[in-house]
Design a protein around this motif. Structure first.
Motif, PDB file in Angstrom:
ATOM      1  N   LEU A 109       0.834  -1.202   0.000  1.00 61.26           N
ATOM      2  CA  LEU A 109       0.000   0.000   0.000  1.00 61.26           C
ATOM      3  C   LEU A 109       0.868   1.251   0.000  1.00 61.26           C
ATOM      4  N   ALA A 110       1.912   1.252   0.820  1.00 59.36           N
ATOM      5  CA  ALA A 110       2.804   2.414   0.897  1.00 59.36           C
ATOM      6  C   ALA A 110       3.528   2.643  -0.430  1.00 59.36           C
ATOM      7  N   LEU A 111       4.057   1.574  -1.018  1.00 55.88           N
ATOM      8  CA  LEU A 111       4.809   1.697  -2.272  1.00 55.88           C
ATOM      9  C   LEU A 111       3.919   2.175  -3.419  1.00 55.88           C
ATOM     10  N   TRP A 112       2.734   1.572  -3.553  1.00 59.49           N
ATOM     11  CA  TRP A 112       1.833   1.979  -4.632  1.00 59.49           C
ATOM     12  C   TRP A 112       1.303   3.397  -4.423  1.00 59.49           C
ATOM     13  N   SER A 113       1.146   3.798  -3.168  1.00 62.84           N
ATOM     14  CA  SER A 113       0.707   5.170  -2.887  1.00 62.84           C
ATOM     15  C   SER A 113       1.759   6.170  -3.345  1.00 62.84           C
ATOM     16  N   ILE A 114       3.032   5.873  -3.092  1.00 65.22           N
ATOM     17  CA  ILE A 114       4.117   6.742  -3.531  1.00 65.22           C
ATOM     18  C   ILE A 114       4.128   6.854  -5.052  1.00 65.22           C
ATOM     19  N   ILE A 115       4.062   5.712  -5.724  1.00 69.57           N
ATOM     20  CA  ILE A 115       4.086   5.711  -7.188  1.00 69.57           C
ATOM     21  C   ILE A 115       2.920   6.505  -7.757  1.00 69.57           C
ATOM     22  N   THR A 116       1.726   6.238  -7.261  1.00 69.84           N
ATOM     23  CA  THR A 116       0.521   6.852  -7.820  1.00 69.84           C
ATOM     24  C   THR A 116       0.458   8.344  -7.545  1.00 69.84           C
ATOM     25  N   LEU A 117       0.778   8.747  -6.335  1.00 68.60           N
ATOM     26  CA  LEU A 117       0.742  10.170  -6.003  1.00 68.60           C
ATOM     27  C   LEU A 117       1.786  10.939  -6.811  1.00 68.60           C
ATOM     28  N   ARG A 118       2.966  10.349  -6.980  1.00 68.63           N
ATOM     29  CA  ARG A 118       3.990  11.005  -7.805  1.00 68.63           C
ATOM     30  C   ARG A 118       3.535  11.109  -9.256  1.00 68.63           C
TER      31      ARG A 118
END
Length: 235
Positions: free
Chosen positions: A27-36
């Motif tokens: 969840l943390a990794l995909w959140s970083i990717i998506t928000l960026r």
């Protein structure tokens, strides 16, 4: 993708703790990717430099998606309630995109000059890459968020999150699948030039995508009907 909650485990069991940690990390990794991606796409589009999205986000995307190979193992050993076949199909298609299409043929998205800096090229590849970032990322934030909530906060997930989990695929799957197919199609020409038979692999996968996409889409529809029916019985 498939469920990553345990088949049978108490809240404090090692299985529950492991899956909670796994889902929280994803969840943390995909959140970083998506928000960026959400922040970069409008800016780079306005500058006419959408191809710069690849060097900015691909390294993290590649390894984040690679972690998902564990989900096949989770399903095979019975750690979670998931179909090994559908899980493997979903993971394999994405692994092919990141490790073969984009890792070997990055020129379909971005070209570099003699200084190693991005050069503007076709807009088709960058748009398709942006498509997988947004479709995959949004899907995974919802999915892993659902599992983290269910494992750590309450078995009763909010109706809004449940609806997102079992409804957004109607829009996100077509975007993600069409973007994946487009990237594979763009990779055919450089794959032929490379001459190692990768073009044959890509052609075979593109042919499989039609029945494969149907299987995955109907699988999600069946899951949605089961959840909606269950809610209807409980009210």
């Amino acid at each position: 993708m498939e469920n990553q909650t345990p088949r049978r485990a108490t809240p404090s069991s090692p299985t529950q703790k492991y899956l909670l940690a796994y889902n929280a990390l994803c969840l943390a990794l995909w959140s970083i990717i998506t928000l960026r991606a959400i922040l970069l796409i409008p800016t780079l589009t306005a500058l006419g430099q959408l191809e710069s999205l690849l060097p900015a986000l691909f390294p993290l995307l590649k390894w984040t998606q690679t972690i998902a190979m564990l989900e096949v193992i989770h399903a095979v050993v019975g750690l979670v309630r998931a179909s090994p076949l559908t899980t493997a199909m979903q993971v394999a298609s994405r692994i092919l995109v990141v490790w073969v299409v984009l890792d070997i043929f990055p020129q379909i998205v971005v070209k570099t000059n003699i200084f190693g800096r991005p050069e503007a090229g076709s807009t088709t590849g960058p748009i398709a890459f942006a498509g997988i970032l947004l479709a995959w990322g949004t899907t995974e934030i919802i999915r892993y968020g659902f599992f983290v909530w269910k494992a750590s906060i309450s078995e009763r997930v909010p109706e809004a999150l449940t609806w997102l989990r079992y409804s957004t695929f109607f829009v996100l799957y077509p975007i993600g699948i069409s973007s994946e197919c487009l990237l594979m199609y763009l990779a055919l020409a450089p794959a032929v030039e490379q001459g190692q038979g990768l073009d044959l692999l890509l052609k075979a996968v593109l042919l499989i995508y039609v029945p494969g996409s149907y299987i995955l889409f109907t699988h999600m529809m069946a899951q949605r009907r089961r959840v909606v029916k269950g809610k209807g019985k409980s009210t």
